[in-house]
Scaffold this active site. Structure first.
Site, PDB file in Angstrom:
ATOM      1  N   GLY A  97       3.970  18.097 -10.099  1.00  0.00           N
ATOM      2  CA  GLY A  97       3.366  17.630 -11.356  1.00  0.00           C
ATOM      3  C   GLY A  97       2.451  18.679 -11.960  1.00  0.00           C
ATOM      4  O   GLY A  97       1.843  19.465 -11.230  1.00  0.00           O
ATOM      5  N   ARG A 158      10.537  19.158  -9.197  1.00  0.00           N
ATOM      6  CA  ARG A 158      10.165  18.733  -7.845  1.00  0.00           C
ATOM      7  C   ARG A 158      11.250  19.039  -6.811  1.00  0.00           C
ATOM      8  O   ARG A 158      11.315  18.387  -5.778  1.00  0.00           O
ATOM      9  CB  ARG A 158       9.862  17.231  -7.842  1.00  0.00           C
ATOM     10  CG  ARG A 158       8.606  16.856  -8.613  1.00  0.00           C
ATOM     11  CD  ARG A 158       8.240  15.397  -8.382  1.00  0.00           C
ATOM     12  NE  ARG A 158       7.073  15.019  -9.167  1.00  0.00           N
ATOM     13  CZ  ARG A 158       5.819  15.243  -8.779  1.00  0.00           C
ATOM     14  NH1 ARG A 158       5.599  15.841  -7.630  1.00  0.00           N
ATOM     15  NH2 ARG A 158       4.820  14.884  -9.555  1.00  0.00           N
ATOM     16  N   ASP A 188       0.853  19.882  -1.584  1.00  0.00           N
ATOM     17  CA  ASP A 188       1.097  19.957  -0.140  1.00  0.00           C
ATOM     18  C   ASP A 188       2.565  20.238   0.181  1.00  0.00           C
ATOM     19  O   ASP A 188       2.881  21.135   0.968  1.00  0.00           O
ATOM     20  CB  ASP A 188       0.607  18.675   0.555  1.00  0.00           C
ATOM     21  CG  ASP A 188       1.147  17.407  -0.091  1.00  0.00           C
ATOM     22  OD1 ASP A 188       1.410  17.421  -1.303  1.00  0.00           O
ATOM     23  OD2 ASP A 188       1.301  16.399   0.604  1.00  0.00           O
ATOM     24  N   ASP A 189       3.480  19.510  -0.470  1.00  0.00           N
ATOM     25  CA  ASP A 189       4.904  19.725  -0.195  1.00  0.00           C
ATOM     26  C   ASP A 189       5.336  21.119  -0.642  1.00  0.00           C
ATOM     27  O   ASP A 189       6.114  21.778   0.050  1.00  0.00           O
ATOM     28  CB  ASP A 189       5.754  18.677  -0.929  1.00  0.00           C
ATOM     29  CG  ASP A 189       5.755  17.337  -0.197  1.00  0.00           C
ATOM     30  OD1 ASP A 189       5.461  17.327   1.014  1.00  0.00           O
ATOM     31  OD2 ASP A 189       6.037  16.319  -0.845  1.00  0.00           O
ATOM     32  N   LYS A 219      -2.476  23.533  -5.958  1.00  0.00           N
ATOM     33  CA  LYS A 219      -2.509  22.751  -7.194  1.00  0.00           C
ATOM     34  C   LYS A 219      -2.277  21.278  -6.911  1.00  0.00           C
ATOM     35  O   LYS A 219      -1.465  20.965  -6.034  1.00  0.00           O
ATOM     36  CB  LYS A 219      -1.412  23.270  -8.124  1.00  0.00           C
ATOM     37  CG  LYS A 219      -1.091  22.391  -9.287  1.00  0.00           C
ATOM     38  CD  LYS A 219       0.364  21.889  -9.350  1.00  0.00           C
ATOM     39  CE  LYS A 219       0.769  20.918  -8.301  1.00  0.00           C
ATOM     40  NZ  LYS A 219       1.983  20.147  -8.554  1.00  0.00           N
ATOM     41  N   THR A 220      -2.925  20.384  -7.535  1.00  0.00           N
ATOM     42  CA  THR A 220      -2.578  18.969  -7.725  1.00  0.00           C
ATOM     43  C   THR A 220      -3.798  18.216  -8.230  1.00  0.00           C
ATOM     44  O   THR A 220      -4.899  18.341  -7.675  1.00  0.00           O
ATOM     45  CB  THR A 220      -2.017  18.247  -6.477  1.00  0.00           C
ATOM     46  OG1 THR A 220      -1.886  16.856  -6.805  1.00  0.00           O
ATOM     47  CG2 THR A 220      -2.869  18.351  -5.229  1.00  0.00           C
ATOM     48  N   ASP A 222      -4.250  15.285  -7.819  1.00  0.00           N
ATOM     49  CA  ASP A 222      -4.578  14.234  -6.836  1.00  0.00           C
ATOM     50  C   ASP A 222      -5.732  14.636  -5.923  1.00  0.00           C
ATOM     51  O   ASP A 222      -6.331  13.778  -5.278  1.00  0.00           O
ATOM     52  CB  ASP A 222      -3.359  13.905  -5.971  1.00  0.00           C
ATOM     53  CG  ASP A 222      -2.233  13.249  -6.768  1.00  0.00           C
ATOM     54  OD1 ASP A 222      -2.386  13.113  -7.991  1.00  0.00           O
ATOM     55  OD2 ASP A 222      -1.215  12.877  -6.165  1.00  0.00           O
ATOM     56  N   MET A 268      -4.301   7.702 -11.739  1.00  0.00           N
ATOM     57  CA  MET A 268      -3.285   8.472 -11.034  1.00  0.00           C
ATOM     58  C   MET A 268      -3.804   9.031  -9.706  1.00  0.00           C
ATOM     59  O   MET A 268      -5.013   9.183  -9.521  1.00  0.00           O
ATOM     60  CB  MET A 268      -2.798   9.612 -11.912  1.00  0.00           C
ATOM     61  CG  MET A 268      -1.343   9.909 -11.729  1.00  0.00           C
ATOM     62  SD  MET A 268      -0.785  11.125 -12.906  1.00  0.00           S
ATOM     63  CE  MET A 268       0.757  10.395 -13.414  1.00  0.00           C
ATOM     64  N   ARG A 270      -1.038   9.831  -6.351  1.00  0.00           N
ATOM     65  CA  ARG A 270       0.108   9.176  -5.693  1.00  0.00           C
ATOM     66  C   ARG A 270      -0.256   8.462  -4.397  1.00  0.00           C
ATOM     67  O   ARG A 270       0.120   7.330  -4.184  1.00  0.00           O
ATOM     68  CB  ARG A 270       1.185  10.233  -5.409  1.00  0.00           C
ATOM     69  CG  ARG A 270       2.467   9.612  -5.207  1.00  0.00           C
ATOM     70  CD  ARG A 270       3.590  10.295  -4.616  1.00  0.00           C
ATOM     71  NE  ARG A 270       4.615   9.266  -4.580  1.00  0.00           N
ATOM     72  CZ  ARG A 270       4.641   8.281  -3.691  1.00  0.00           C
ATOM     73  NH1 ARG A 270       3.750   8.227  -2.731  1.00  0.00           N
ATOM     74  NH2 ARG A 270       5.560   7.352  -3.752  1.00  0.00           N
ATOM     75  N   GLU A 330      -3.803   4.534  -7.957  1.00  0.00           N
ATOM     76  CA  GLU A 330      -2.354   4.402  -8.167  1.00  0.00           C
ATOM     77  C   GLU A 330      -1.605   4.048  -6.877  1.00  0.00           C
ATOM     78  O   GLU A 330      -0.673   3.259  -6.876  1.00  0.00           O
ATOM     79  CB  GLU A 330      -1.817   5.729  -8.723  1.00  0.00           C
ATOM     80  CG  GLU A 330      -0.338   5.738  -9.008  1.00  0.00           C
ATOM     81  CD  GLU A 330       0.179   7.105  -9.416  1.00  0.00           C
ATOM     82  OE1 GLU A 330       1.245   7.179 -10.022  1.00  0.00           O
ATOM     83  OE2 GLU A 330      -0.476   8.131  -9.106  1.00  0.00           O
ATOM     84  N   ARG A 442      -3.377  15.160 -17.031  1.00  0.00           N
ATOM     85  CA  ARG A 442      -2.835  16.265 -16.230  1.00  0.00           C
ATOM     86  C   ARG A 442      -2.739  17.588 -16.987  1.00  0.00           C
ATOM     87  O   ARG A 442      -2.755  18.651 -16.383  1.00  0.00           O
ATOM     88  CB  ARG A 442      -1.421  15.920 -15.728  1.00  0.00           C
ATOM     89  CG  ARG A 442      -1.373  14.710 -14.862  1.00  0.00           C
ATOM     90  CD  ARG A 442      -0.095  14.629 -14.057  1.00  0.00           C
ATOM     91  NE  ARG A 442       1.128  14.695 -14.852  1.00  0.00           N
ATOM     92  CZ  ARG A 442       2.332  14.509 -14.350  1.00  0.00           C
ATOM     93  NH1 ARG A 442       2.481  14.237 -13.069  1.00  0.00           N
ATOM     94  NH2 ARG A 442       3.409  14.587 -15.105  1.00  0.00           N
TER      95      ARG A 442
HETATM   96  P1  FBP Z   1       1.663  16.647  -7.647  1.00  0.00           P
HETATM   97  O1  FBP Z   1       1.177  16.154  -6.329  1.00  0.00           O
HETATM   98  O2  FBP Z   1       3.002  17.261  -7.613  1.00  0.00           O
HETATM   99  O3  FBP Z   1       0.645  17.556  -8.273  1.00  0.00           O
HETATM  100  O4  FBP Z   1       1.798  15.428  -8.655  1.00  0.00           O
HETATM  101  C1  FBP Z   1       0.789  14.510  -8.797  1.00  0.00           C
HETATM  102  C2  FBP Z   1       1.105  13.385  -9.749  1.00  0.00           C
HETATM  103  O5  FBP Z   1       0.451  13.579 -10.964  1.00  0.00           O
HETATM  104  C3  FBP Z   1       0.707  12.057  -9.101  1.00  0.00           C
HETATM  105  O6  FBP Z   1      -0.635  11.778  -9.334  1.00  0.00           O
HETATM  106  C4  FBP Z   1       1.663  11.085  -9.703  1.00  0.00           C
HETATM  107  O7  FBP Z   1       1.903   9.982  -8.867  1.00  0.00           O
HETATM  108  C5  FBP Z   1       2.908  11.905  -9.843  1.00  0.00           C
HETATM  109  O8  FBP Z   1       2.488  13.247 -10.010  1.00  0.00           O
HETATM  110  C6  FBP Z   1       3.758  11.486 -11.022  1.00  0.00           C
HETATM  111  O9  FBP Z   1       4.892  12.287 -11.022  1.00  0.00           O
HETATM  112  P2  FBP Z   1       5.920  12.427 -12.222  1.00  0.00           P
HETATM  113  O10 FBP Z   1       5.413  13.510 -13.120  1.00  0.00           O
HETATM  114  O11 FBP Z   1       7.163  12.854 -11.534  1.00  0.00           O
HETATM  115  O12 FBP Z   1       5.983  11.119 -12.920  1.00  0.00           O
END
Ligand code: FBP
Length: 569
Positions: A97, A158, A188-189, A219-220, A222, A268, A270, A330, A442
């Site tokens: 993301g 992703r 992390d992934d 980065k994230t 979250d 947000m 995840r 979330e 974001r």
């Molecule tokens: P990353 O961990 O890849 O940075 O993504 C975080 C995030 O923003 C989460 O908070 C959210 O659940 C998810 O991406 C939403 O993903 P998408 O953009 O695929 O809807």
């Protein structure tokens, strides 16, 4: 054309007054890199700290070349590099993301590598790397994207690079584009992927038998990529939480003005609740649920509803307040024990009965699933409203995960709270509104912290590449004292985790620790916030002005800093 129309046309293509001004914002650099005008490459040397993950032995076997080279030792910038490295070709990609500041990481890398090395942007994330979609990043690009939000310059996706065929495709891209290094900017992934690639590309890729370096950047939004003492926070968290805190603060202001609604705001994040905890510390709402605490105390959905109802009832009966704000993370649904059991059974069932499930008419699917669940879980499944069931049965994401952002947990809680109040306290009024703040935060323009932090992360990545390192994630610590560039060996963070029925090498998500200082501070204040309107409205994020140099509150508390101010450079 009138001069106003002319002015308005000039704002097209990312040229608003604000966007023009942020491009010109000066960025500080960590003292180790000299100064912005006289930037210097650095050497890296061991700090004396060696990381040992829980599954270190298995990791040392799977990542033999990387572990042998790094010894899992943490490195810090120490002294100016001897000689100038030139002719390196470095590919940079975004993964997962979007998060504010990604463009600045790229700009920092370009700046550190200078004119005698080449930076290539990878279009569309890991998928673009597999397909070899690379282009040269120029100084003109840097001038255009500096301090801007989003990942739009490169795009992202992703895709997980894990099959032998995918590794071969990456090798092909490396050879075709004569790459010396790859930078993966992700969570992390994605950093786990960086470790796997670093090992695969460690040697034997180029004609002379040498390899391709791989470096990660954290980065994230979250905030769940953190390493105590070594990585204070992932970038993008500060910007996203400040945007959510502004919006939540505005809503709190509205509640006390219109005096009639309870607003349930899903935020947000995840899995981890860092975003919710940070926003709670910024705005001080009546209720904020923290998923990790829910799991630790094994709180049921009913217990959470009771907690919210208690706040609604006591605020009304004791203070005459008919309003309030509830923050909902979330990922909450997966942390509620009985819901977690349901989701686990559903995931298995949908994976094993995929064909039979897909062949059914949409309105027959819930009954089919209910018939195959164990008794207690089936009873819970049947008790849920249709809008939750639909989302629980919706398609999984590319990693096989439930798409939690699609589940209206905030709405479920409102419905359950309303029913409970009707049953137990019919005299108490309960008007409600619900919101989901996620995508709003974001891609905002990075805060001053995210802008400076990411630029210095980029400088660190560039310096690691010039220093010949591979298999590290860049970090910057000492956020109150100018900033110290660090390199964390990725293999020191990796463990073995059972995912979707298989053992996988992963960097574990850093969840909220309920004994951490930020959580303890929150726990000490929340009863007072529930009892009365003590909220704060932090206002818009500032790039100039009194709140411009503010760190995330959770970072300042958890790192034991004396104030909220950061100082980089
Ligand atoms: P990353 O961990 O890849 O940075 O993504 C975080 C995030 O923003 C989460 O908070 C959210 O659940 C998810 O991406 C939403 O993903 P998408 O953009 O695929 O809807």
């Amino acid at each position: 054309m009138s001069s106003l129309a002319n002015q308005l046309e000039q704002m097209e293509s990312h040229r608003s007054l604000f966007e023009n001004a942020v491009r010109a914002l000066p960025l500080p650099v960590c003292p180790a890199f000299g100064s912005a005008d006289a930037l210097q490459a650095v050497r890296f040397a061991g700090t004396g700290q060696v990381l040992a993950s829980r599954d270190a032995a298995a990791v040392a076997e799977r990542f033999a070349q990387s572990v042998k080279a790094s010894g899992n030792a943490v490195l810090r910038a120490e002294g100016v590099a001897v000689g100038r490295v030139s002719g390196k070709r470095v590919a940079v990609l975004f993964s997962g993301g979007p998060a504010a500041g990604g463009h600045n990481v790229l700009c920092g890398i370009k700046r550190m590598l200078g004119a005698d090395n080449t930076v290539l942007g990878v279009k569309g994330g890991p998928k673009g790397l597999l397909a070899g979609k690379l282009f040269e990043v120029t100084d003109a690009h840097v001038a255009e994207i500096l301090n801007t939000g989003g990942f739009d310059f490169l795009g992202t996706d992703r895709t997980k690079i894990k099959t032998p065929k995918q590794f071969e495709q990456v090798k092909k891209t490396c050879v075709e584009h004569q790459l010396d290094a790859i930078v993966i900017i992700g969570g992390d992934d994605s950093n786990t992927n960086a470790a796997l690639l670093a090992e695969y590309l460690f040697s034997g890729i180029k004609a002379d038998g040498s390899g391709v370096q791989v470096i990660g950047a954290p980065k994230t939004i979250d905030g769940d990529l953190q390493v105590p003492g070594l990585l204070p926070i992932s970038f993008g968290f500060d910007t996203a939480t400040r945007i959510y805190a502004e919006l939540a603060g505005n809503i709190l202001q509205d509640t006390r003005s219109s005096l009639k609604y309870w607003h349930f705001i899903k935020l947000m994040g995840r899995s981890a609740s860092h975003v919710t905890l940070e926003v709670a510390l910024q705005v001080k709402p009546a209720v904020a649920l923290i998923s990790e605490e829910v799991a630790e105390k094994r709180l049921s959905l009913g217990a959470l509803v009771d907690e919210i109802v208690a706040a609604v009832v006591s605020r009304y009966r004791d203070k005459g307040l008919k309003h309030g704000v509830v923050l909902v993370p979330e990922g909450l649904i997966e942390f509620i024990p009985e819901m977690n059991a349901l989701i686990a059974e559903l995931n298995d069932l949908l994976a094993h009965e995929a064909d039979a499930f897909a062949a059914l008419a949409v309105d027959a699917r819930a009954a089919f699933v209910a018939g195959k669940l164990t008794t207690a879980v089936a009873a819970l499944f049947r008790s849920l409203p249709g809008y939750i069931v639909d989302m629980l049965l919706a398609e999984r994401d590319s990693h096989g995960n439930l798409q939690v952002s699609l589940i209206p947990t905030e709405q479920l809680l409102i419905d359950m709270v309303r029913a409970r109040i009707k049953e137990t306290a019919p005299d108490v009024p309960f008007g409600s509104q619900h919101h989901f703040f996620g995508y709003e935060g974001r891609c905002g323009a990075p805060t001053l912290f995210d802008a400076a932090y990411t630029y210095n992360l980029g400088l660190t990545v560039g310096a690691l590449i010039l220093d010949g390192r591979s298999g590290y994630m860049a970090s910057v610590t000492g956020l109150g004292q100018g900033g110290q560039p660090l390199a964390i060996p990725l293999t020191g963070l990796i463990n073995v985790e059972r995912r979707h029925g298989k053992d996988e090498y992963v960097i574990e998500k850093a969840l909220v620790r309920t004994d951490a200082p930020a959580m303890r501070f929150f726990a000490g204040r929340r009863a007072a916030w529930a009892a009365d309107d003590l909220f704060a409205s932090p206002g818009p994020r500032q790039l100039w002005g009194p709140a411009a140099h503010q760190l995330p509150i959770t970072v300042a508390l958890n790192d034991g800093l004396p104030s909220l101010d950061f100082k980089l450079g």
